[in-house]
Design a protein around this motif. Structure first.
Motif, PDB file in Angstrom:
ATOM      1  N   GLY A 104       0.790  -1.223   0.000  1.00  0.00           N
ATOM      2  CA  GLY A 104       0.000   0.000   0.000  1.00  0.00           C
ATOM      3  C   GLY A 104       0.824   1.275   0.000  1.00  0.00           C
ATOM      4  N   LEU A 105       2.026   1.209  -0.513  1.00  0.00           N
ATOM      5  CA  LEU A 105       2.904   2.375  -0.523  1.00  0.00           C
ATOM      6  C   LEU A 105       3.070   2.905  -1.944  1.00  0.00           C
ATOM      7  CD1 LEU A 105       5.690   0.999   1.826  1.00  0.00           C
ATOM      8  CD2 LEU A 105       3.813   2.546   2.435  1.00  0.00           C
ATOM      9  N   ASP A 106       3.261   4.205  -2.044  1.00  0.00           N
ATOM     10  CA  ASP A 106       3.454   4.821  -3.344  1.00  0.00           C
ATOM     11  C   ASP A 106       4.925   5.078  -3.631  1.00  0.00           C
ATOM     12  OD1 ASP A 106       1.653   5.212  -5.303  1.00  0.00           O
ATOM     13  OD2 ASP A 106       0.937   7.152  -4.624  1.00  0.00           O
ATOM     14  N   LEU A 107       5.775   4.218  -3.132  1.00  0.00           N
ATOM     15  CA  LEU A 107       7.196   4.359  -3.386  1.00  0.00           C
ATOM     16  C   LEU A 107       7.817   2.991  -3.543  1.00  0.00           C
ATOM     17  CD1 LEU A 107       9.254   4.805  -0.230  1.00  0.00           C
ATOM     18  CD2 LEU A 107       6.790   4.971  -0.031  1.00  0.00           C
ATOM     19  N   LEU A 162      -0.829   0.921  -9.859  1.00  0.00           N
ATOM     20  CA  LEU A 162      -1.222   1.081 -11.265  1.00  0.00           C
ATOM     21  C   LEU A 162      -1.384  -0.265 -11.958  1.00  0.00           C
ATOM     22  CD1 LEU A 162       0.830   4.152 -12.554  1.00  0.00           C
ATOM     23  CD2 LEU A 162      -1.623   4.018 -12.079  1.00  0.00           C
ATOM     24  N   ALA A 163      -0.536  -1.226 -11.623  1.00  0.00           N
ATOM     25  CA  ALA A 163      -0.693  -2.568 -12.194  1.00  0.00           C
ATOM     26  C   ALA A 163      -2.035  -3.161 -11.783  1.00  0.00           C
ATOM     27  CB  ALA A 163       0.458  -3.471 -11.747  1.00  0.00           C
ATOM     28  N   HIS A 164      -2.455  -2.884 -10.549  1.00  0.00           N
ATOM     29  CA  HIS A 164      -3.754  -3.383 -10.095  1.00  0.00           C
ATOM     30  C   HIS A 164      -4.904  -2.694 -10.820  1.00  0.00           C
ATOM     31  CE1 HIS A 164      -2.252  -6.104  -7.130  1.00  0.00           C
ATOM     32  NE2 HIS A 164      -1.515  -5.162  -6.569  1.00  0.00           N
ATOM     33  N   VAL A 165      -4.764  -1.416 -11.097  1.00  0.00           N
ATOM     34  CA  VAL A 165      -5.792  -0.706 -11.879  1.00  0.00           C
ATOM     35  C   VAL A 165      -5.930  -1.380 -13.240  1.00  0.00           C
ATOM     36  CG1 VAL A 165      -6.345   1.462 -13.055  1.00  0.00           C
ATOM     37  CG2 VAL A 165      -5.512   1.510 -10.688  1.00  0.00           C
ATOM     38  N   PRO A 193      -3.395   0.109 -26.527  1.00  0.00           N
ATOM     39  CA  PRO A 193      -2.464   0.970 -25.790  1.00  0.00           C
ATOM     40  C   PRO A 193      -3.028   2.347 -25.455  1.00  0.00           C
ATOM     41  CG  PRO A 193      -1.712   0.636 -28.047  1.00  0.00           C
ATOM     42  CD  PRO A 193      -2.881  -0.266 -27.841  1.00  0.00           C
ATOM     43  N   ASP A 194      -3.857   2.915 -26.327  1.00  0.00           N
ATOM     44  CA  ASP A 194      -4.440   4.226 -26.026  1.00  0.00           C
ATOM     45  C   ASP A 194      -5.409   4.141 -24.856  1.00  0.00           C
ATOM     46  OD1 ASP A 194      -3.016   5.441 -28.118  1.00  0.00           O
ATOM     47  OD2 ASP A 194      -4.600   4.970 -29.574  1.00  0.00           O
ATOM     48  N   THR A 195      -6.214   3.089 -24.836  1.00  0.00           N
ATOM     49  CA  THR A 195      -7.157   2.881 -23.738  1.00  0.00           C
ATOM     50  C   THR A 195      -6.407   2.661 -22.427  1.00  0.00           C
ATOM     51  OG1 THR A 195      -8.752   1.910 -25.272  1.00  0.00           O
ATOM     52  CG2 THR A 195      -9.070   1.445 -22.932  1.00  0.00           C
ATOM     53  N   VAL A 196      -5.335   1.879 -22.486  1.00  0.00           N
ATOM     54  CA  VAL A 196      -4.545   1.607 -21.286  1.00  0.00           C
ATOM     55  C   VAL A 196      -3.880   2.882 -20.781  1.00  0.00           C
ATOM     56  CG1 VAL A 196      -2.525   0.382 -20.376  1.00  0.00           C
ATOM     57  CG2 VAL A 196      -4.180  -0.829 -21.802  1.00  0.00           C
ATOM     58  N   ALA A 197      -3.294   3.665 -21.682  1.00  0.00           N
ATOM     59  CA  ALA A 197      -2.633   4.909 -21.282  1.00  0.00           C
ATOM     60  C   ALA A 197      -3.626   5.860 -20.621  1.00  0.00           C
ATOM     61  CB  ALA A 197      -1.967   5.575 -22.484  1.00  0.00           C
ATOM     62  N   ASP A 198      -4.830   5.962 -21.190  1.00  0.00           N
ATOM     63  CA  ASP A 198      -5.858   6.816 -20.588  1.00  0.00           C
ATOM     64  C   ASP A 198      -6.263   6.304 -19.212  1.00  0.00           C
ATOM     65  OD1 ASP A 198      -5.850   8.418 -22.856  1.00  0.00           O
ATOM     66  OD2 ASP A 198      -7.683   7.538 -23.705  1.00  0.00           O
ATOM     67  N   LEU A 199      -6.433   5.004 -19.089  1.00  0.00           N
ATOM     68  CA  LEU A 199      -6.807   4.396 -17.811  1.00  0.00           C
ATOM     69  C   LEU A 199      -5.749   4.681 -16.741  1.00  0.00           C
ATOM     70  CD1 LEU A 199      -8.423   2.418 -15.980  1.00  0.00           C
ATOM     71  CD2 LEU A 199      -7.030   0.585 -16.996  1.00  0.00           C
ATOM     72  N   LEU A 200      -4.492   4.487 -17.085  1.00  0.00           N
ATOM     73  CA  LEU A 200      -3.421   4.650 -16.104  1.00  0.00           C
ATOM     74  C   LEU A 200      -3.166   6.108 -15.739  1.00  0.00           C
ATOM     75  CD1 LEU A 200      -0.978   1.874 -17.335  1.00  0.00           C
ATOM     76  CD2 LEU A 200      -2.677   1.762 -15.487  1.00  0.00           C
ATOM     77  N   ALA A 201      -3.654   7.030 -16.555  1.00  0.00           N
ATOM     78  CA  ALA A 201      -3.545   8.458 -16.242  1.00  0.00           C
ATOM     79  C   ALA A 201      -4.745   8.944 -15.422  1.00  0.00           C
ATOM     80  CB  ALA A 201      -3.442   9.272 -17.532  1.00  0.00           C
ATOM     81  N   ASP A 202      -5.754   8.100 -15.275  1.00  0.00           N
ATOM     82  CA  ASP A 202      -7.001   8.459 -14.581  1.00  0.00           C
ATOM     83  C   ASP A 202      -6.810   8.330 -13.071  1.00  0.00           C
ATOM     84  OD1 ASP A 202      -9.558   8.724 -13.581  1.00  0.00           O
ATOM     85  OD2 ASP A 202     -10.455   7.227 -14.911  1.00  0.00           O
ATOM     86  N   VAL A 210      -8.867   9.074 -10.770  1.00  0.00           N
ATOM     87  CA  VAL A 210     -10.090   8.570 -10.138  1.00  0.00           C
ATOM     88  C   VAL A 210     -10.077   7.035 -10.130  1.00  0.00           C
ATOM     89  CG1 VAL A 210     -12.617   8.470 -10.302  1.00  0.00           C
ATOM     90  CG2 VAL A 210     -11.428  10.639 -10.680  1.00  0.00           C
ATOM     91  N   ALA A 211      -9.625   6.433 -11.240  1.00  0.00           N
ATOM     92  CA  ALA A 211      -9.538   4.970 -11.306  1.00  0.00           C
ATOM     93  C   ALA A 211      -8.566   4.453 -10.253  1.00  0.00           C
ATOM     94  CB  ALA A 211      -9.105   4.520 -12.699  1.00  0.00           C
ATOM     95  N   LEU A 212      -7.449   5.157 -10.078  1.00  0.00           N
ATOM     96  CA  LEU A 212      -6.460   4.765  -9.067  1.00  0.00           C
ATOM     97  C   LEU A 212      -7.036   4.908  -7.657  1.00  0.00           C
ATOM     98  CD1 LEU A 212      -3.593   3.915  -8.265  1.00  0.00           C
ATOM     99  CD2 LEU A 212      -2.918   6.325  -8.482  1.00  0.00           C
ATOM    100  N   ALA A 213      -7.703   6.015  -7.394  1.00  0.00           N
ATOM    101  CA  ALA A 213      -8.298   6.234  -6.069  1.00  0.00           C
ATOM    102  C   ALA A 213      -9.380   5.192  -5.788  1.00  0.00           C
ATOM    103  CB  ALA A 213      -8.874   7.648  -5.974  1.00  0.00           C
ATOM    104  N   SER A 214     -10.156   4.867  -6.788  1.00  0.00           N
ATOM    105  CA  SER A 214     -11.213   3.864  -6.631  1.00  0.00           C
ATOM    106  C   SER A 214     -10.625   2.495  -6.297  1.00  0.00           C
ATOM    107  CB  SER A 214     -12.031   3.785  -7.920  1.00  0.00           C
ATOM    108  OG  SER A 214     -12.957   2.736  -7.857  1.00  0.00           O
ATOM    109  N   ARG A 215      -9.555   2.138  -6.993  1.00  0.00           N
ATOM    110  CA  ARG A 215      -8.905   0.845  -6.738  1.00  0.00           C
ATOM    111  C   ARG A 215      -8.326   0.814  -5.326  1.00  0.00           C
ATOM    112  NH1 ARG A 215     -10.146  -3.241  -7.128  1.00  0.00           N
ATOM    113  NH2 ARG A 215      -8.640  -4.827  -6.836  1.00  0.00           N
TER     114      ARG A 215
END
Length: 185
Positions: free
Chosen positions: A39-42, A79-82, A128-137, A139-144
C-alpha cells in the motif's frame, strides 16, 4: 466461486496466479482480485525475506512455467492493479495478468511506471491508447485503492490469499486443493 487476492511483486502470488490462471482456463471457477499488500506509493528494496521466498519457490515456479529472477526493487503496484482490474472479464484478462507478472519477474520491468505498463499490456493484446488513458485516470487509481482498503477491513492482510465462502485461506495451494476447494463452494 473462489477469489484469489494477489500482487505482482510477491513471489508466492506469481506461483498462485500462474496455477489458478491455468485452472481457470480449464473451467475451475476462480476470479482474480489484485491487492497491494504494501500500500505504498514508493519503491521498496528487495528484503531478505523476499529473497528467501524466491529461493524456496524456484522449483514450484518452474513447474508452473514461471521464472522468478531476483528483481532490482519492489515498485509500487497500484497502477498494475488498476490495469489488471479493468481487464478482468475481458478476453485479454489472463494475457495481461501474465504479461505483468512476466515483465516484473523475468524482465525486472518497473511495473509502477504507466508507460511500461502500457507497453506490457499492448504486447498482451490490450489497446495501448485505452490503457494509457486508464493509467492516467487518478479517479480509477483512487477507486482501486478504496476497494483494496475495503478488502483490508474485511481481513485480507497479505497475498496470496483465497476467499472461499467468506473464509480467507492461504493462497499458495496445490492444484488438487484448489480443485477441491472450488468444488466445495
Amino acid at each position: 466461486m473462489l477469489t484469489l487476492f494477489h500482487d505482482p511483486t510477491d513471489p508466492a502470488s506469481a506461483v498462485a496466479v500462474a496455477r489458478c490462471t491455468r485452472l481457470a482456463e480449464e473451467g475451475v471457477p476462480i476470479e482474480f482480485e489484485g491487492f497491494d499488500a504494501l500500500g505504498l506509493d514508493l519503491a521498496m528494496p528487495v528484503d531478505l525475506g523476499m529473497l528467501a521466498l524466491i529461493g524456496r519457490l524456484q522449483e514450484e515456479a518452474a513447474a508452473e512455467g514461471i521464472v522468478l529472477n531476483r528483481p532490482s526493487g519492489r515498485p509500487p503496484s497500484a497502477l498494475a492493479h488498476v490495469l489488471m482490474h479493468r481487464t478482468e472479464g475481458t478476453p485479454v484478462a489472463h494475457p495481461v495478468r501474465h504479461a505483468v507478472y512476466q515483465a516484473y519477474w523475468e524482465d525486472d520491468a518497473d511495473i509502477g511506471d504507466a508507460a511500461v505498463l502500457t507497453e506490457v499490456a499492448a504486447a498482451a493484446g490490450a489497446n495501448p491508447d485505452t490503457v494509457a488513458d486508464l493509467l492516467a485516470d487518478r479517479v480509477a487509481l483512487a477507486s482501486r485503492r478504496r476497494e483494496m482498503g475495503t478488502h483490508r477491513r474485511e481481513g485480507v492482510g497479505g497475498v496470496p490469499v483465497v476467499l472461499a465462502s467468506r473464509t480467507l485461506i492461504p493462497g499458495l495451494l496445490d492444484e488438487q486443493a484448489i480443485r477441491d476447494l472450488a468444488a466445495a463452494v
